[in-house]
Design an enzyme around this catalytic site. Structure first.
Site, PDB file in Angstrom:
ATOM      1  N   CYS A  58      24.061  -4.451  84.914  1.00 11.12           N
ATOM      2  CA  CYS A  58      22.614  -4.314  84.900  1.00 11.12           C
ATOM      3  C   CYS A  58      22.190  -3.775  83.539  1.00 11.12           C
ATOM      4  O   CYS A  58      22.952  -3.058  82.890  1.00 11.12           O
ATOM      5  CB  CYS A  58      22.209  -3.341  86.019  1.00 11.12           C
ATOM      6  N   GLY A  59      21.003  -4.076  83.125  1.00 11.74           N
ATOM      7  CA  GLY A  59      20.498  -3.523  81.874  1.00 11.74           C
ATOM      8  C   GLY A  59      20.384  -2.002  81.906  1.00 11.74           C
ATOM      9  O   GLY A  59      20.322  -1.362  80.861  1.00 11.74           O
TER      10      GLY A  59
END
Length: 180
Positions: A58-59
């Site tokens: 995930c970012g």
């Protein structure tokens, strides 16, 4: 006779222990990269707790670094952190070893991490069902829930909230200050 006495003592103490353990913490989770289990009551009852649903791809994954720093800053005051990897938003590995590498090797996480679990909807584990009932269900990875010593959510934060955010720190300090 000694065995009978021990059994009677256990039967008398068991309801007390269950009563002292908040409903959200009644259960176990498989520990990441281990055959051991995390007994939520044993490990977290009576302690301030930050629960975070995580994902390796995930970012927001770099938030592990800040979460670890927060844990190190407050663990001496009793704070526990529980990371719960989830693939509910399609950003977690199917391979527990890869998840463990991201957490332990890439980001140096030392707080408790479970194996991948569902955290939203009807399939959510009981812990996250209770977190959602007391606040809201995670809308994305790295949602954060601050739980006081009595098992009540004192604050919840979105994925965008960093571990050094003043509001998150205030909520953690409030949970630490809550009476056992």
């Amino acid at each position: 006779m000694l065995l009978r006495s021990a059994v009677v003592s256990l039967l008398l103490v068991a309801p007390t222990l269950a009563a002292e353990c908040p409903s959200m913490l009644q259960g176990e989770l498989p520990k990441l990269r281990s055959k051991d289990r995390i007994d939520l009551c044993e490990q977290f009852a009576g302690k301030p707790l930050l629960v975070v649903n995580t994902a390796s791809f995930c970012g927001f994954t770099p938030q592990f670094k800040g979460l670890e720093a927060l844990y190190q800053r407050y663990k001496g005051q009793g704070l526990e952190v529980l990371g719960v990897p989830s693939d509910d938003f399609k950003q977690e590995s199917d391979d527990a070893e890869e998840t463990a590498k991201v957490c332990y090797v890439d980001y140096g996480v030392t707080f408790s991490m479970s194996q991948t679990q569902p955290v939203t909807g009807a399939q959510a584990i009981p812990l996250f069902k209770e977190l959602a009932a007391q606040s809201q269900a995670p809308r994305w990875n790295f949602s954060k829930y601050v739980v006081d010593r009595q098992g009540r959510v004192v604050a919840s934060f979105s994925s965008r909230t960093l571990a050094d955010d003043p509001e998150l720190i205030a909520a953690v300090e409030k949970a630490i200050a809550s009476a056992p």
